[in-house]
Design a protein around this motif. Structure first.
Motif, PDB file in Angstrom:
ATOM      1  N   GLN A 140       3.070 -12.645  11.911  1.00  0.00           N
ATOM      2  CA  GLN A 140       4.449 -13.120  11.836  1.00  0.00           C
ATOM      3  C   GLN A 140       4.615 -14.511  12.432  1.00  0.00           C
ATOM      4  OE1 GLN A 140       7.141 -10.286  13.553  1.00  0.00           O
ATOM      5  NE2 GLN A 140       6.003  -8.541  12.794  1.00  0.00           N
ATOM      6  N   ARG A 141       3.554 -15.135  12.871  1.00  0.00           N
ATOM      7  CA  ARG A 141       3.679 -16.409  13.574  1.00  0.00           C
ATOM      8  C   ARG A 141       4.325 -17.487  12.708  1.00  0.00           C
ATOM      9  NH1 ARG A 141      -1.193 -14.313  15.149  1.00  0.00           N
ATOM     10  NH2 ARG A 141      -1.591 -14.163  17.379  1.00  0.00           N
ATOM     11  N   ALA A 142       3.833 -17.616  11.470  1.00  0.00           N
ATOM     12  CA  ALA A 142       4.339 -18.678  10.602  1.00  0.00           C
ATOM     13  C   ALA A 142       5.835 -18.530  10.355  1.00  0.00           C
ATOM     14  CB  ALA A 142       3.575 -18.680   9.279  1.00  0.00           C
ATOM     15  N   ALA A 143       6.296 -17.282  10.244  1.00  0.00           N
ATOM     16  CA  ALA A 143       7.721 -17.050   9.987  1.00  0.00           C
ATOM     17  C   ALA A 143       8.563 -17.347  11.217  1.00  0.00           C
ATOM     18  CB  ALA A 143       7.938 -15.605   9.530  1.00  0.00           C
ATOM     19  N   VAL A 144       7.983 -17.179  12.426  1.00  0.00           N
ATOM     20  CA  VAL A 144       8.758 -17.330  13.654  1.00  0.00           C
ATOM     21  C   VAL A 144       8.781 -18.774  14.131  1.00  0.00           C
ATOM     22  CG1 VAL A 144       8.937 -16.605  16.063  1.00  0.00           C
ATOM     23  CG2 VAL A 144       8.283 -14.955  14.312  1.00  0.00           C
ATOM     24  N   PHE A 145       7.595 -19.430  14.201  1.00  0.00           N
ATOM     25  CA  PHE A 145       7.580 -20.797  14.719  1.00  0.00           C
ATOM     26  C   PHE A 145       6.696 -21.714  13.879  1.00  0.00           C
ATOM     27  CE2 PHE A 145       4.668 -18.080  17.131  1.00  0.00           C
ATOM     28  CZ  PHE A 145       3.454 -18.698  16.924  1.00  0.00           C
ATOM     29  N   GLY A 146       6.444 -21.326  12.616  1.00  0.00           N
ATOM     30  CA  GLY A 146       5.597 -22.146  11.744  1.00  0.00           C
ATOM     31  C   GLY A 146       6.193 -23.511  11.448  1.00  0.00           C
ATOM     32  N   LYS A 147       7.524 -23.574  11.254  1.00  0.00           N
ATOM     33  CA  LYS A 147       8.167 -24.860  10.944  1.00  0.00           C
ATOM     34  C   LYS A 147       8.033 -25.846  12.090  1.00  0.00           C
ATOM     35  CE  LYS A 147      11.582 -23.007   7.685  1.00  0.00           C
ATOM     36  NZ  LYS A 147      13.023 -22.855   7.381  1.00  0.00           N
ATOM     37  N   GLU A 148       8.026 -25.354  13.324  1.00  0.00           N
ATOM     38  CA  GLU A 148       7.877 -26.235  14.476  1.00  0.00           C
ATOM     39  C   GLU A 148       6.489 -26.863  14.499  1.00  0.00           C
ATOM     40  OE1 GLU A 148       9.603 -24.529  18.197  1.00  0.00           O
ATOM     41  OE2 GLU A 148      10.028 -22.796  16.916  1.00  0.00           O
ATOM     42  N   ILE A 149       5.472 -26.097  14.092  1.00  0.00           N
ATOM     43  CA  ILE A 149       4.106 -26.646  14.023  1.00  0.00           C
ATOM     44  C   ILE A 149       4.018 -27.722  12.947  1.00  0.00           C
ATOM     45  CG2 ILE A 149       1.712 -26.078  13.495  1.00  0.00           C
ATOM     46  CD1 ILE A 149       2.169 -23.329  14.709  1.00  0.00           C
ATOM     47  N   ILE A 150       4.599 -27.463  11.781  1.00  0.00           N
ATOM     48  CA  ILE A 150       4.572 -28.437  10.680  1.00  0.00           C
ATOM     49  C   ILE A 150       5.279 -29.726  11.100  1.00  0.00           C
ATOM     50  CG2 ILE A 150       5.249 -28.858   8.295  1.00  0.00           C
ATOM     51  CD1 ILE A 150       3.026 -26.783   8.631  1.00  0.00           C
ATOM     52  N   ASN A 151       6.403 -29.597  11.799  1.00  0.00           N
ATOM     53  CA  ASN A 151       7.145 -30.781  12.242  1.00  0.00           C
ATOM     54  C   ASN A 151       6.314 -31.623  13.217  1.00  0.00           C
ATOM     55  OD1 ASN A 151       9.372 -30.121  10.710  1.00  0.00           O
ATOM     56  ND2 ASN A 151      10.377 -28.984  12.379  1.00  0.00           N
ATOM     57  N   ILE A 152       5.564 -30.946  14.127  1.00  0.00           N
ATOM     58  CA  ILE A 152       4.712 -31.687  15.072  1.00  0.00           C
ATOM     59  C   ILE A 152       3.663 -32.501  14.327  1.00  0.00           C
ATOM     60  CG2 ILE A 152       2.901 -31.389  16.816  1.00  0.00           C
ATOM     61  CD1 ILE A 152       4.535 -29.083  17.953  1.00  0.00           C
ATOM     62  N   ILE A 153       3.013 -31.884  13.331  1.00  0.00           N
ATOM     63  CA  ILE A 153       1.955 -32.580  12.582  1.00  0.00           C
ATOM     64  C   ILE A 153       2.524 -33.754  11.804  1.00  0.00           C
ATOM     65  CG2 ILE A 153       0.286 -32.295  10.711  1.00  0.00           C
ATOM     66  CD1 ILE A 153      -0.089 -29.404  11.686  1.00  0.00           C
ATOM     67  N   ARG A 154       3.688 -33.570  11.201  1.00  0.00           N
ATOM     68  CA  ARG A 154       4.292 -34.660  10.415  1.00  0.00           C
ATOM     69  C   ARG A 154       4.744 -35.797  11.312  1.00  0.00           C
ATOM     70  NH1 ARG A 154       8.026 -31.054   6.240  1.00  0.00           N
ATOM     71  NH2 ARG A 154       6.283 -30.278   4.951  1.00  0.00           N
ATOM     72  N   VAL A 155       5.352 -35.483  12.449  1.00  0.00           N
ATOM     73  CA  VAL A 155       5.848 -36.533  13.349  1.00  0.00           C
ATOM     74  C   VAL A 155       4.700 -37.327  13.945  1.00  0.00           C
ATOM     75  CG1 VAL A 155       7.026 -36.947  15.530  1.00  0.00           C
ATOM     76  CG2 VAL A 155       8.002 -35.355  13.881  1.00  0.00           C
ATOM     77  N   VAL A 156       3.661 -36.639  14.430  1.00  0.00           N
ATOM     78  CA  VAL A 156       2.519 -37.327  15.035  1.00  0.00           C
ATOM     79  C   VAL A 156       1.775 -38.153  14.009  1.00  0.00           C
ATOM     80  CG1 VAL A 156       0.327 -36.988  16.232  1.00  0.00           C
ATOM     81  CG2 VAL A 156       2.306 -35.615  16.851  1.00  0.00           C
ATOM     82  N   LYS A 157       1.664 -37.617  12.782  1.00  0.00           N
ATOM     83  CA  LYS A 157       0.955 -38.342  11.731  1.00  0.00           C
ATOM     84  C   LYS A 157       1.705 -39.615  11.370  1.00  0.00           C
ATOM     85  CE  LYS A 157      -0.892 -37.670   7.090  1.00  0.00           C
ATOM     86  NZ  LYS A 157      -1.019 -36.726   5.952  1.00  0.00           N
TER      87      LYS A 157
END
Length: 635
Positions: free
Chosen positions: A618-635
């Motif tokens: 269930q990780r992606a459903a709970v905090f997956g968007k926060e991980i994607i945002n970190i990768i996009r912002v840092v990139k």
């Protein structure tokens, strides 16, 4: 009723009991010799039927208090085959029908009159049936409901005791001499200590009692402590794939699905989980009962007797020794087919979960006072179940605990409970007097039931015959070993899996930590958090330290590069999510998964789900968007 059928004829023709075992012989002798007699034993010995047959053979009329209408109708039908007339009274009968059946009983046309507990304490039903002209024996089934520290305790049985005592006092006044009805209490999972408490509380002077053999004769009881869920699944698969019919009882539907998916790989497996009141569930159980081999996964103990399984696997920790006996003794003399029972439990985790369940059923006086203060603060004079759920959120006490507190406060005259029907049975509460003093027995009951759980745990961890230890704890007369388990045969099969916990080599600190009770609130966080199943790495557990912190058994060997901005931000996110969900940091994702995310840099949820450690969780459903945002912002 001039002539009475013989005892052997009644047992054989009415109840299909052709041979009388030692347990049943003790019951027959006790009913015949003693005016006040308490019995406790296993259900499959047909204790109640033996009692009925003996009373009829002795020519004694009986009033039987039973809470099962189905059992009443079944026994009445069985007795009609031998020309013995019995009848029953329950809440669905009109006043005229009730009066007619009481008159028939008083005229000696009826040998046994069954009455439900709610009808027995209602009006003059019971007092009208007990006549001064002849002696009537009162038989009370399910006597375990009298014991305050029993899992099946019911407040209505306390009212029943007071009602019977009031009737005896009234008849004593009329006769101008002491009067007591002959009584037979039939319990199914009472220990010797609980029976003595009932005798003292009910003032049953010169009462005799028997705690019958719980060894089940043919049944072998084993306990297996494992380190993690994977080991539990392997053990369960090994037990259930021996060519016999096996039933696996789990905690909930989600756990049942995990067991079903694993066991389906090894044998023909059926699952009856969740609400089984529909036709589909009944059809599956009936189908399994006709099978010669296979596995049934369920989350209900009642399916054990219905399934006619030979092997029972309890993948949840029983709450006490009496609870275990109630589970395994559920079958009748005709359908009791259980040959072996296995208790699978996880080290620390299962025991702490059982403590939580007990604390929910038997709250402490502190919980009672918290709920009372909540009602006073809300300034309510009347409320329904909506307030109970809001109070649960406010006090952090589980809703089922508050429901039990409300029921108990009603019996103590703090509140008045009213039950009504509106799209199902509903209840409302009126405030009577919240300034009353709580009885000290509330804390004693909570301590007693938790001690019962600790005693059961010590039995399961002892390297000895579990059947013999169980009988010793309950006070049964026959305390010999079963002669069939691995301990009696000196088997070394317990070392077959490396994931089993060898209790003989466990250190003292670990055992002290396991026996230390956890608080209701902490256990609520551990086992009722909707995100507690986020961790897919189920091969590692967590121990509760004295300071209340959690430490991992095995630390990751992956080296993180904190100079990498992505890894740094992911570490911060992991700590934030762990604090928000109230779970350990490594349950959010471990260092290996963090390194993979940093290397692969997923751009969407689909790519994130493909990473090991996220797939199927269930990780992606709970905090997956926060991980994607970190990768996009840092990139």
């Amino acid at each position: 009723m001039a002539s009475h059928p013989s005892l052997k004829y009644l047992l054989k023709k009415a109840f299909n009991i052709c041979t009388i075992n030692n347990t049943q012989q003790r019951v027959l002798s006790g009913v015949a010799e003693h005016g006040k007699y308490l019995i406790s034993g296993a259900r499959y010995d047909s204790i109640d039927e033996v009692v009925f047959a003996q009373l009829i053979a002795l020519g004694k009329q009986s009033i039987v208090i039973s809470n099962s209408i189905d059992d009443m109708m079944r026994i009445c039908q069985q007795l009609s085959t031998v020309n013995v007339f019995a009848n029953y009274i329950h809440g669905q009968l009109s006043d005229v029908e009730v009066e007619q059946r009481i008159e028939g009983f008083k005229a000696c046309d009826i040998s046994i009159l069954f009455i439900t507990p709610d009808q027995a304490i209602k009006g003059h039903t019971l007092s009208s049936a007990i006549d001064l002209d002849h002696s009537v024996t009162v038989v009370i089934l399910n006597a375990e409901k009298f014991a305050a520290d029993h899992l099946h305790h019911s407040p209505i049985y306390d009212e029943l005791h007071c009602h019977i005592a009031a009737i005896e006092l009234e008849l004593s006044t009329q006769r101008k001499q002491s009067f007591e009805c002959p009584k037979v209490y039939v319990g199914y999972t009472l220990s010797k200590h609980q029976i003595i408490d009932i005798i003292q509380q009910h003032r049953l002077h010169n009462a005799q009692y028997s705690v019958l053999d719980y060894a089940f004769g043919h049944l072998v009881l084993e306990s297996i402590c494992v380190k993690n869920v994977n080991a539990m699944l392997r053990e369960c698969a090994h037990i259930c794939t021996r060519g016999t019919k096996a039933i696996v009882v789990v905690n909930d539907k989600r756990t049942g699905e995990t067991f079903f998916n694993e066991l389906s790989k090894h044998a023909n497996t059926l699952s009856v989980l969740g609400n089984t009141s529909n036709k589909e569930g009944a059809m599956l159980i009936a189908k399994f009962a006709k099978m010669k081999s296979g596995i049934l996964v369920t989350n209900r103990y009642s399916h054990i007797s219905d399934s006619q399984a030979e092997t029972v696997v309890l993948a949840q920790f029983p709450l006490s020794a009496s609870h275990l006996c109630s589970i395994l003794g559920a079958g009748s003399n005709q359908t009791g087919s259980i040959k072996s029972a296995y208790i699978l439990y996880r080290e620390n985790v299962s025991f702490n979960h059982a403590i939580y369940e007990l604390n929910c059923k038997f709250p402490t006086s502190k919980d009672y006072q918290t709920v009372i203060d909540c009602i006073i603060e809300a300034k309510l004079t009347q409320f329904d179940k909506g307030f109970i759920f809001s109070a649960s959120k406010q006090t952090h006490i589980p809703a089922q605990s508050i429901f039990r507190i409300m029921d108990k406060l009603s019996t103590l005259s703090f509140l008045k409970k009213t039950v009504f029907f509106d799209k199902g049975f509903q209840s409302k509460f009126d405030v009577v007097n919240l300034q009353r003093t709580l009885p000290k027995s509330i804390n004693w009951i909570n301590e007693s039931v938790n001690k019962q759980l600790a005693d059961l745990q010590s039995i399961l961890q002892t390297h000895g015959c579990k059947t013999q230890a169980l009988n010793t704890l309950l006070g049964a007369s026959d305390q010999v070993s079963c002669g069939k388990c691995s301990v009696c045969h000196q088997s070394t099969g317990n070392e077959r899996w490396n994931n089993r916990v060898n209790r003989s080599t466990a250190n003292d600190a670990q055992e002290d930590r396991q026996k230390n009770n956890i608080s209701n609130q902490l256990s609520h966080q551990l086992y009722r958090n909707p995100y507690s199943a986020l961790s897919s790495d189920i091969t590692e557990d967590y121990d509760r330290e004295i300071a209340g912190t959690f430490t991992r058994h095995k630390q990751s060997s992956v080296d993180l590069n904190l100079n990498d901005p992505i890894e740094t931000q992911l570490c911060i996110l992991r700590k934030t999510v762990a604090k928000r969900l109230n779970i350990p940091e490594l349950s959010v994702f471990n260092d290996t998964t963090l390194k993979l995310i940093s290397d692969l840099k997923p751009q969407n949820i689909h790519q994130l789900n493909a990473i090991e450690g996220f797939y199927g969780s269930q990780r992606a459903a709970v905090f997956g968007k926060e991980i994607i945002n970190i990768i996009r912002v840092v990139k």
